[in-house]
Write a protein that holds these residues in place. Structure first.
Motif, PDB file in Angstrom:
ATOM      1  N   GLU A 117       0.669  -1.121   0.158  1.00  0.00           N
ATOM      2  CA  GLU A 117      -0.010   0.028   0.004  1.00  0.00           C
ATOM      3  C   GLU A 117       0.806   1.132  -0.068  1.00  0.00           C
ATOM      4  OE1 GLU A 117      -3.405   2.365  -0.028  1.00  0.00           O
ATOM      5  OE2 GLU A 117      -3.394   0.050  -0.451  1.00  0.00           O
ATOM      6  N   GLU A 163       1.543   6.277  -6.779  1.00  0.00           N
ATOM      7  CA  GLU A 163       0.405   7.399  -7.163  1.00  0.00           C
ATOM      8  C   GLU A 163       0.671   8.650  -7.215  1.00  0.00           C
ATOM      9  OE1 GLU A 163      -3.455   8.068  -8.630  1.00  0.00           O
ATOM     10  OE2 GLU A 163      -2.266   6.348  -8.599  1.00  0.00           O
ATOM     11  N   ALA A 176       1.132   4.137  -2.869  1.00  0.00           N
ATOM     12  CA  ALA A 176       0.814   5.419  -2.702  1.00  0.00           C
ATOM     13  C   ALA A 176       1.908   6.468  -3.299  1.00  0.00           C
ATOM     14  CB  ALA A 176       0.481   5.868  -1.258  1.00  0.00           C
TER      15      ALA A 176
END
Length: 395
Positions: free
Chosen positions: A347, A354, A351
């Motif tokens: 995760e 992104e 992130a």
């Protein structure tokens, strides 16, 4: 001179005098007390009034408006034997002109004296501090006593005010010192309160800062430990998979060699190739090859092998022995090649990717060198997707 003319002139003057004496004009907000032959007759109201000449007389004119009288400062002794000078102001109004004229000779002086005596009685039962802080109470007491006493004089007292209360000079100096000390005390208290509040706020800020720093250090340590653990796990899994594949390769090589059924000459040649490697140690100085090495190999071949059609001894495995090593269950070792990462780490990586993608797509982003693009014909890896699983037969 004619006597008749003189009489006419005298008669005319008499008529004028009678007319003047018979007419009385009183202004608004005033009244007049009329006496006839020295005795009260009537109170003349504002406007035109008629009198009997030579019999009626105006005794006094009374102002019916509210009057303000300021009396000079009066020395008054308080309960604690201190002499103070009090300046008073009285607001009163005449409501009955007859009583104001006939019940008191001079109602202004009477009000002044009554105010002085009443003030001494009221202040005499108070201390200096009470006198200075109880002006409203003193005003109410003075008004009540004066209004009750002056009612029979036809006077109504509206208000009584203490204009000034002057204590003795020595008391004023002491009061100023006390007031200065009280103000300094309040200033010190306020300053101490401010410093205390400031220290509390500063301590609270430092506490929050240390808590946040500790939380950040804790999270950083947890992430670092997680990354180190994941790195070690992945490295150990890679080493284990590599060793497994190396062992499989060696097993395949051995199977190929066994399938080729090597002759004693090949075994001897491989033995000779291994000797230099054995001699590379620091403690190995001299190697002696026995002169009967060929005979030893011949006896070894005769013992393990069997002669073929060409007369060469070759090794033959037993009939009940398995031709190849048993294959391990692929399902038991399939987990060795699982390269999926921890969900939290994945995760965090997703992130970060992104954020990097948004920076690249932004029109104001500066181009920067990124990871290598995939080769032609190969699909680009999906952002945040775990790495593909590697099967043992793909390595």
């Amino acid at each position: 001179m004619d006597v008749g003319l003189i009489v006419a002139i005298v008669a005319a003057l008499f008529v004028v005098i009678v007319l003047v004496k018979a007419v009385l004009v009183i202004p608004q907000a005033q009244t007049a007390v009329i006496e006839r032959l020295g005795r009260f007759k009537v109170v003349a109201q504002p406007g035109l009034n008629f009198l009997v000449p030579f019999l009626d007389k105006v005794r006094a004119r009374i102002d019916m408006r509210e009057q303000v009288v300021s009396f000079p400062p009066q020395p008054v002794i308080t309960q604690d034997n201190l002499t103070v000078r009090i300046d008073t102001v009285v607001y009163f109004q005449v409501t009955d002109s007859r009583s104001a004229v006939y019940e008191i000779s001079n109602y202004i002086v009477a009000v002044e004296q009554l105010t002085t005596t009443t003030l001494r009685n009221v202040v005499g039962g108070m201390s200096l501090e009470q006198t200075l802080t109880s002006r409203d109470n003193i005003n109410q007491q003075l008004r009540g006593v004066l209004d009750m006493e002056t009612g029979r004089w036809g006077i109504r007292v509206a208000r009584v005010e203490l204009k000034a209360i002057d204590p003795p000079p020595s008391i004023q100096d002491s009061m100023e010192k006390q007031m200065r000390a009280d103000r300094e005390k309040r200033a010190m208290i306020l300053n101490a309160e401010g410093q205390r509040e400031s220290a509390i706020k500063t301590a609270e800020g430092q506490k929050q800062s240390q808590i946040l720093a500790a939380e950040g250090a804790k999270q950083a340590a947890i992430l670092a430990a997680e990354a180190e653990r994941q790195s070690r796990i992945l490295r150990a899994q890679g080493d284990r998979a590599a060793r497994y594949l190396q062992a499989q390769g060696q097993a395949k090589a051995i199977e190929k060699v066994k399938a080729a059924r090597p002759s004693p000459e090949v075994l001897a040649y491989q033995y000779l190739q291994t000797l230099p490697t054995m001699a590379q140690g620091d403690a190995n100085k001299v190697w002696l090859i026995p002169s009967d090495y060929g005979k030893a190999l011949e006896g070894f071949a005769r013992m393990l092998g069997a002669p073929g059609e060409d007369g060469v001894f070759r090794y033959e495995p037993p009939a009940d022995a398995p031709a190849t090593a048993p294959e391990e269950d692929e399902a038991s070792v399939s987990g060795w090649f699982d390269t999926s990462t921890d969900p939290k780490v994945a995760e965090a990586v997703r992130a970060a990717e992104e954020v990097a993608r948004k920076e690249v797509e932004s029109p104001l982003a500066v181009p920067r060198v990124g990871p290598a693009t995939p080769a032609a014909g190969m699909p680009a890896p999906e952002v945040g997707a775990p790495p593909a699983r590697i099967e043992p037969d793909q390595l």
